[in-house]
Design a protein around this motif. Structure first.
Motif, short mmCIF file in Angstrom:
data_model
loop_
_atom_site.label_atom_id
_atom_site.label_comp_id
_atom_site.label_asym_id
_atom_site.label_seq_id
_atom_site.Cartn_x
_atom_site.Cartn_y
_atom_site.Cartn_z
N PRO A 38 0.81 -1.24 0.00
CA PRO A 38 0.00 0.00 0.00
C PRO A 38 0.84 1.28 0.00
N PHE A 39 2.11 1.19 0.36
CA PHE A 39 2.94 2.39 0.45
C PHE A 39 3.18 3.03 -0.90
N ILE A 40 3.29 2.23 -1.95
CA ILE A 40 3.55 2.81 -3.28
C ILE A 40 2.37 3.67 -3.73
N GLU A 41 1.16 3.30 -3.32
CA GLU A 41 0.00 4.13 -3.67
C GLU A 41 0.09 5.50 -3.00
N ASP A 42 0.56 5.54 -1.77
CA ASP A 42 0.75 6.83 -1.10
C ASP A 42 1.82 7.67 -1.81
N CYS A 43 2.88 7.00 -2.26
CA CYS A 43 3.94 7.71 -2.98
C CYS A 43 3.42 8.26 -4.30
N LEU A 44 2.65 7.46 -5.03
CA LEU A 44 2.10 7.91 -6.30
C LEU A 44 1.18 9.11 -6.10
N LYS A 45 0.32 9.01 -5.12
CA LYS A 45 -0.63 10.10 -4.85
C LYS A 45 0.11 11.36 -4.42
N GLY A 46 1.08 11.21 -3.52
CA GLY A 46 1.82 12.37 -3.04
C GLY A 46 2.62 13.05 -4.12
N LEU A 47 3.31 12.26 -4.97
CA LEU A 47 4.08 12.85 -6.06
C LEU A 47 3.17 13.56 -7.04
N TYR A 48 2.05 12.93 -7.39
CA TYR A 48 1.13 13.55 -8.35
C TYR A 48 0.56 14.86 -7.81
N LEU A 49 0.10 14.85 -6.57
CA LEU A 49 -0.49 16.07 -6.01
C LEU A 49 0.54 17.19 -5.88
N THR A 50 1.75 16.86 -5.49
CA THR A 50 2.81 17.86 -5.39
C THR A 50 3.15 18.43 -6.77
N TYR A 51 3.20 17.56 -7.76
CA TYR A 51 3.49 18.01 -9.12
C TYR A 51 2.39 18.95 -9.63
N VAL A 52 1.14 18.58 -9.42
CA VAL A 52 0.03 19.40 -9.91
C VAL A 52 0.00 20.76 -9.21
N ARG A 53 0.27 20.77 -7.92
CA ARG A 53 0.29 22.05 -7.19
C ARG A 53 1.36 22.99 -7.73
N ASN A 54 2.50 22.43 -8.11
CA ASN A 54 3.60 23.28 -8.60
C ASN A 54 3.51 23.58 -10.09
N ALA A 55 2.86 22.72 -10.86
CA ALA A 55 2.80 22.93 -12.30
C ALA A 55 1.86 24.08 -12.68
N LYS A 56 1.06 24.54 -11.75
CA LYS A 56 0.17 25.66 -12.03
C LYS A 56 0.94 26.97 -12.18
N PHE A 57 2.10 27.04 -11.60
CA PHE A 57 2.86 28.29 -11.57
C PHE A 57 4.19 28.09 -12.30
N ILE A 58 4.15 28.19 -13.62
CA ILE A 58 5.36 27.97 -14.42
C ILE A 58 5.87 29.33 -14.92
N ASN A 59 7.16 29.53 -14.73
CA ASN A 59 7.84 30.67 -15.33
C ASN A 59 9.21 30.19 -15.79
N GLU A 60 10.03 31.09 -16.32
CA GLU A 60 11.31 30.64 -16.87
C GLU A 60 12.27 30.11 -15.80
N GLN A 61 12.11 30.55 -14.55
CA GLN A 61 12.97 30.02 -13.49
C GLN A 61 12.52 28.65 -13.03
N SER A 62 11.22 28.40 -13.00
CA SER A 62 10.73 27.13 -12.47
C SER A 62 10.56 26.05 -13.53
N LEU A 63 10.68 26.38 -14.81
CA LEU A 63 10.45 25.40 -15.88
C LEU A 63 11.36 24.18 -15.79
N PRO A 64 12.68 24.32 -15.55
CA PRO A 64 13.50 23.11 -15.44
C PRO A 64 13.08 22.22 -14.27
N ALA A 65 12.69 22.81 -13.16
CA ALA A 65 12.27 22.02 -12.00
C ALA A 65 10.95 21.31 -12.29
N ILE A 66 10.02 21.98 -12.96
CA ILE A 66 8.74 21.36 -13.30
C ILE A 66 8.94 20.22 -14.29
N THR A 67 9.83 20.40 -15.25
CA THR A 67 10.14 19.34 -16.21
C THR A 67 10.75 18.14 -15.50
#
Length: 89
Positions: A38-67
């Motif tokens: 069950p732990f991998i499901e928590d990791c998948l959910k956490g990574l996805y939610l963190t990615y979505v929260r940060n992908a909303k705010f893309i600029n030239e400084q954050s683009l490499p990190a978002i990629t």
């Protein structure tokens, strides 16, 4: 949660900051692979939610990190296709 916070920090633009993101992802990946099912499901959910929260705010400084974060999400979802399918649908 602490590792997700380090991995999801797009304000880290120095080489040291990038190495912190990489180390946090490797630790999350290691935990997802070595811990019981069950732990991998928590990791998948956490990574996805963190990615979505940060992908909303893309600029030239954050683009490499978002990629980088997007590549990490794809790699983790490729570890267990059954759990990934259940998480997506």
């Amino acid at each position: 949660k602490a590792l997700l916070g380090l991995w999801g920090n797009t304000q880290l633009t120095t080489d040291e900051g990038r190495s912190v993101q990489v180390a946090a992802f490797f630790r999350i990946r290691q935990l997802a692979v070595t811990q019981p099912f069950p732990f991998i499901e928590d990791c998948l959910k956490g990574l996805y939610l963190t990615y979505v929260r940060n992908a909303k705010f893309i600029n030239e400084q954050s683009l490499p990190a978002i990629t980088f974060m997007g590549n990490c999400v794809v790699e983790l979802y490729g570890l267990d296709l059954n759990a990934s399918y259940q998480h997506c649908f």
